[in-house]
Design an enzyme around this catalytic site. Structure first.
Site, PDB file in Angstrom:
ATOM      1  N   TYR A 121       0.858  -1.176   0.000  1.00 20.44           N
ATOM      2  CA  TYR A 121       0.000   0.000   0.000  1.00 20.44           C
ATOM      3  C   TYR A 121       0.902   1.236   0.000  1.00 20.44           C
ATOM      4  O   TYR A 121       1.386   1.674   1.038  1.00 20.44           O
ATOM      5  CB  TYR A 121      -0.922  -0.013   1.224  1.00 20.44           C
ATOM      6  CG  TYR A 121      -1.828   1.192   1.346  1.00 20.44           C
ATOM      7  CD1 TYR A 121      -2.463   1.730   0.226  1.00 20.44           C
ATOM      8  CD2 TYR A 121      -2.065   1.781   2.576  1.00 20.44           C
ATOM      9  CE1 TYR A 121      -3.283   2.831   0.344  1.00 20.44           C
ATOM     10  CE2 TYR A 121      -2.894   2.889   2.705  1.00 20.44           C
ATOM     11  CZ  TYR A 121      -3.500   3.405   1.587  1.00 20.44           C
ATOM     12  OH  TYR A 121      -4.318   4.504   1.700  1.00 20.44           O
ATOM     13  N   ASP A 164      -1.867  -1.353  -4.197  1.00 14.99           N
ATOM     14  CA  ASP A 164      -2.313  -0.008  -4.531  1.00 14.99           C
ATOM     15  C   ASP A 164      -1.070   0.860  -4.598  1.00 14.99           C
ATOM     16  O   ASP A 164      -0.497   1.198  -3.577  1.00 14.99           O
ATOM     17  CB  ASP A 164      -3.290   0.483  -3.446  1.00 14.99           C
ATOM     18  CG  ASP A 164      -3.697   1.933  -3.636  1.00 14.99           C
ATOM     19  OD1 ASP A 164      -3.248   2.564  -4.613  1.00 14.99           O
ATOM     20  OD2 ASP A 164      -4.456   2.441  -2.795  1.00 14.99           O
ATOM     21  N   HIS A 272     -11.922   1.148  -4.716  1.00 15.59           N
ATOM     22  CA  HIS A 272     -11.036   0.393  -5.612  1.00 15.59           C
ATOM     23  C   HIS A 272     -11.728  -0.916  -6.009  1.00 15.59           C
ATOM     24  O   HIS A 272     -12.603  -1.400  -5.287  1.00 15.59           O
ATOM     25  CB  HIS A 272      -9.731   0.021  -4.909  1.00 15.59           C
ATOM     26  CG  HIS A 272      -8.852   1.170  -4.541  1.00 15.59           C
ATOM     27  ND1 HIS A 272      -7.674   1.454  -5.199  1.00 15.59           N
ATOM     28  CD2 HIS A 272      -8.960   2.098  -3.574  1.00 15.59           C
ATOM     29  CE1 HIS A 272      -7.098   2.505  -4.637  1.00 15.59           C
ATOM     30  NE2 HIS A 272      -7.850   2.917  -3.646  1.00 15.59           N
TER      31      HIS A 272
END
Length: 299
Positions: A121, A164, A272
């Site tokens: 992340y 991500d 997302h």
DNA sequence: ATGGCAATCTTAGATTGA
């Protein structure tokens, strides 16, 4: 087997949707980001009941990364000491990062069937002038140096970085008019260069199968309905991993609003959507270097 | 148009996200 990544924007708010997705799409391993909970708060039981093991990493209600898998996970690695941290003061459970600031729960490594997988992340940066932006660039650079070291030590390693990335690498990856090159995060030259540095060692295993498509749409402003999204979630694979990929897709339908069942709480989507790749396990660990073997042509 | 939407904890306004 299918391996996926999904920023779920709270696993406690989304557990039922995630399990539904895993079973419906026959996912073997899922890398999660923004679980937003401490380990003991993770809804482990609902995943185990569905046949998945859970490994997760989190310090508090921000960030947080995890894996759920139908297959055994070994060599679990919670964060990387070489990555910088961010924030004021470490919690008792929170070690300092490479810069002495609190390490955040943004990286989790596991090994599954000989594949080394990381759920990542990347910090979002907040604003070009914000210290979070400098943190984002340093974090990416430190991670890239780690990856370079791993692959120098073991060039054939089937390695995948799933997560991500908070960077839209190509102009066509940015469809949100509020994000403008020169003024906004996610599309700046330093961020795109930081992302491109990984592509010296790894390749996007989804792009060949999905040339265009977004993975995120902002909640506010009807951006999903207008398809003003961005492509910021990626699966980057080493040669040993990429050579086993036989397909991929972006599960954009997961961004849809769903009707609540009668008497049930509405299941709101994450902003997302999942990104999925299909692996042929028997092809893992192969590499273009294998093609140096003598071959006989045209007989 | 500096909003707007969602989740979380310091529960009702602040913080974070991208």
């Amino acid at each position: 087997m299918r391996i996926a990544t999904w920023n779920v924007a709270s696993i406690r708010a989304r557990a039922a949707l995630v399990v539904d997705f895993l079973l419906r799409e026959d996912i073997d391993v899922l890398a999660l980001q923004e679980t937003k909970c401490r380990p003991e708060q993770f809804p482990t039981a609902i995943f185990e009941a569905a046949g998945y093991q859970v490994v997760n990493h989190g310090f508090h209600a921000f960030n947080g990364v995890a894996f759920v898998s139908r297959h055994d996970m070994t060599d679990v690695t919670f964060g990387l000491p070489s990555l910088p941290g961010f924030g004021e003061q470490c919690l008792p459970t929170q070690p300092p990062g490479a810069n002495g600031l609190p390490q955040e729960a943004r990286a989790l490594g596991v090994t599954v069937n000989g594949m080394r997988l990381w759920s990542l992340y990347v910090p979002n940066g907040r604003d070009l002038a914000h210290e979070h932006y400098a943190y984002k660039l340093r974090w990416l650079q430190a991670l890239q140096q780690e990856v370079a070291g791993w692959l120098e030590a073991e060039p054939q390693l089937p390695l995948a970085l799933l997560g991500d990335w908070n960077v839209a690498p190509l102009p066509s990856d940015m469809g949100d008019p509020d994000f403008v090159e020169g003024r906004s995060t996610h599309v700046s030259r330093p961020e795109r260069q930081a992302f491109a540095a990984f592509e010296s060692y790894l390749s996007d295993v989804v792009r060949p199968y999905v040339p265009h498509g977004y993975t995120f749409w902002e909640y506010r402003g009807g951006k999903y309905q207008a398809d003003q999204g961005m492509r910021i979630d990626f699966i980057l694979g080493s040669e040993g991993f990429s050579s086993a990929v036989t397909g991929a897709f972006i599960a954009a339908d997961e961004r849809r609003e769903r009707q609540a069942a009668p008497g049930q709480k509405a299941l709101k989507p994450s902003d997302h959507v999942p990104v999925v790749c299909e692996i042929a396990p028997e092809l893992l660990g192969q590499s273009w270097e294998d093609e140096d073997d003598p071959m006989i042509w045209g007989l």
